[in-house]
Design an enzyme around this catalytic site. Structure first.
Site, PDB file in Angstrom:
ATOM      1  N   GLY A  46      34.301 -49.429  25.460  1.00  0.00           N
ATOM      2  CA  GLY A  46      35.157 -48.325  25.031  1.00  0.00           C
ATOM      3  C   GLY A  46      36.016 -47.843  26.179  1.00  0.00           C
ATOM      4  O   GLY A  46      35.677 -48.054  27.349  1.00  0.00           O
ATOM      5  N   GLN A  51      41.149 -42.292  31.080  1.00  0.00           N
ATOM      6  CA  GLN A  51      40.649 -43.338  31.980  1.00  0.00           C
ATOM      7  C   GLN A  51      41.754 -44.279  32.453  1.00  0.00           C
ATOM      8  O   GLN A  51      41.558 -45.042  33.391  1.00  0.00           O
ATOM      9  CB  GLN A  51      39.553 -44.165  31.295  1.00  0.00           C
ATOM     10  CG  GLN A  51      38.292 -43.355  31.035  1.00  0.00           C
ATOM     11  CD  GLN A  51      37.218 -44.240  30.457  1.00  0.00           C
ATOM     12  OE1 GLN A  51      37.194 -44.485  29.266  1.00  0.00           O
ATOM     13  NE2 GLN A  51      36.335 -44.738  31.306  1.00  0.00           N
ATOM     14  N   CYS A  89      29.781 -46.030  32.480  1.00  0.00           N
ATOM     15  CA  CYS A  89      31.189 -45.710  32.234  1.00  0.00           C
ATOM     16  C   CYS A  89      32.060 -46.505  33.206  1.00  0.00           C
ATOM     17  O   CYS A  89      31.724 -46.601  34.390  1.00  0.00           O
ATOM     18  CB  CYS A  89      31.397 -44.217  32.445  1.00  0.00           C
ATOM     19  SG  CYS A  89      33.091 -43.672  32.197  1.00  0.00           S
ATOM     20  N   LEU A  90      33.167 -47.048  32.720  1.00  0.00           N
ATOM     21  CA  LEU A  90      34.063 -47.820  33.590  1.00  0.00           C
ATOM     22  C   LEU A  90      34.654 -46.953  34.704  1.00  0.00           C
ATOM     23  O   LEU A  90      35.066 -47.480  35.741  1.00  0.00           O
ATOM     24  CB  LEU A  90      35.200 -48.449  32.768  1.00  0.00           C
ATOM     25  CG  LEU A  90      34.775 -49.524  31.764  1.00  0.00           C
ATOM     26  CD1 LEU A  90      35.986 -49.981  30.944  1.00  0.00           C
ATOM     27  CD2 LEU A  90      34.123 -50.712  32.455  1.00  0.00           C
ATOM     28  N   HIS A 131      30.572 -40.718  23.609  1.00  0.00           N
ATOM     29  CA  HIS A 131      30.979 -40.889  25.011  1.00  0.00           C
ATOM     30  C   HIS A 131      32.506 -40.863  25.145  1.00  0.00           C
ATOM     31  O   HIS A 131      33.052 -40.142  25.984  1.00  0.00           O
ATOM     32  CB  HIS A 131      30.402 -42.213  25.526  1.00  0.00           C
ATOM     33  CG  HIS A 131      30.774 -42.549  26.938  1.00  0.00           C
ATOM     34  ND1 HIS A 131      29.848 -42.644  27.960  1.00  0.00           N
ATOM     35  CD2 HIS A 131      31.976 -42.815  27.505  1.00  0.00           C
ATOM     36  CE1 HIS A 131      30.479 -42.948  29.082  1.00  0.00           C
ATOM     37  NE2 HIS A 131      31.773 -43.065  28.839  1.00  0.00           N
ATOM     38  N   GLU A 132      33.187 -41.639  24.312  1.00  0.00           N
ATOM     39  CA  GLU A 132      34.654 -41.742  24.434  1.00  0.00           C
ATOM     40  C   GLU A 132      35.337 -40.447  24.009  1.00  0.00           C
ATOM     41  O   GLU A 132      36.313 -40.022  24.627  1.00  0.00           O
ATOM     42  CB  GLU A 132      35.192 -42.926  23.624  1.00  0.00           C
ATOM     43  CG  GLU A 132      34.649 -44.300  24.033  1.00  0.00           C
ATOM     44  CD  GLU A 132      34.758 -44.601  25.521  1.00  0.00           C
ATOM     45  OE1 GLU A 132      35.670 -44.071  26.184  1.00  0.00           O
ATOM     46  OE2 GLU A 132      33.903 -45.340  26.026  1.00  0.00           O
ATOM     47  N   HIS A 135      35.396 -37.874  26.693  1.00  0.00           N
ATOM     48  CA  HIS A 135      36.457 -38.092  27.696  1.00  0.00           C
ATOM     49  C   HIS A 135      37.721 -37.302  27.338  1.00  0.00           C
ATOM     50  O   HIS A 135      38.433 -36.835  28.231  1.00  0.00           O
ATOM     51  CB  HIS A 135      36.841 -39.582  27.760  1.00  0.00           C
ATOM     52  CG  HIS A 135      36.012 -40.405  28.692  1.00  0.00           C
ATOM     53  ND1 HIS A 135      35.945 -40.163  30.051  1.00  0.00           N
ATOM     54  CD2 HIS A 135      35.240 -41.496  28.485  1.00  0.00           C
ATOM     55  CE1 HIS A 135      35.156 -41.062  30.622  1.00  0.00           C
ATOM     56  NE2 HIS A 135      34.708 -41.882  29.698  1.00  0.00           N
TER      57      HIS A 135
HETATM   58 ZN    ZN Z   1      33.434 -43.425  29.978  1.00  0.00          ZN
END
Ligand code: ZN
Length: 158
Positions: A46, A51, A89-90, A131-132, A135
């Site tokens: 995701g 991000q 998380c990226l 999670h997304e 953000h």
């Molecule tokens: Zn994330």
């Protein structure tokens, strides 16, 4: 299509509340394509607007290979149950945490054609929705984690 630079923790961009997308322009469609490319290249499931430095309510998700969900202005409209599991998380490379999330989540969003769509997911997909979408409100998973994994625990995983 292009690969975008992933914003890492410490950058204020990740802490901002994103604005809705009011019009689906060609630029939005290109952004969706680029976000999918970037997510796949980074091996993530995701990716959210902030991000990649875009403070707009846009998320892409690919929990199941080839089944990409593109969510514009997504909102959680229903959730049920509970699961506790590992999350990463990226934007926080090399870190993992234990996070409680609902087991089932339904999201309402606009798709690239401007249609309203509902997506329901369980397990990893439900976790990913939460999670997304966090953000988009400047929240990162360590904010809601039960605890973060220690360096020793991460080494054991690797
Ligand atoms: Zn994330």
């Amino acid at each position: 299509m292009a690969k975008l630079k992933i914003v890492k923790v410490g950058d204020d961009t990740l802490r901002k509340v994103c604005r809705p997308v009011d019009k689906i322009t060609p630029r939005v469609l290109t952004l969706l394509d680029d976000m999918v490319d970037t997510m796949r290249d980074a091996g993530g499931v995701g990716l959210a607007g902030p991000q990649v430095g875009i403070l707009r309510r846009i998320v892409v998700i690919e929990v199941e290979d080839g089944n990409v969900l593109e969510l514009i202005n997504p909102k959680i409209i229903a959730f049920a149950g509970e699961q506790e599991g590992m999350e990463g998380c990226l934007s926080l490379p090399g870190q993992w945490g234990i996070v409680k999330r609902p087991m089932h989540v339904t999201v309402r969003a606009t798709n690239r054609h401007g249609e309203t769509v509902d997506y329901s997911g369980s397990g990893l997909l439900a976790r990913c929705f939460c999670h997304e979408l966090d953000h988009l409100d400047g929240k990162l998973y360590p904010d809601v984690a039960e605890r973060m994994l220690t360096r020793e625990e991460i080494e054991e995983l690797e």
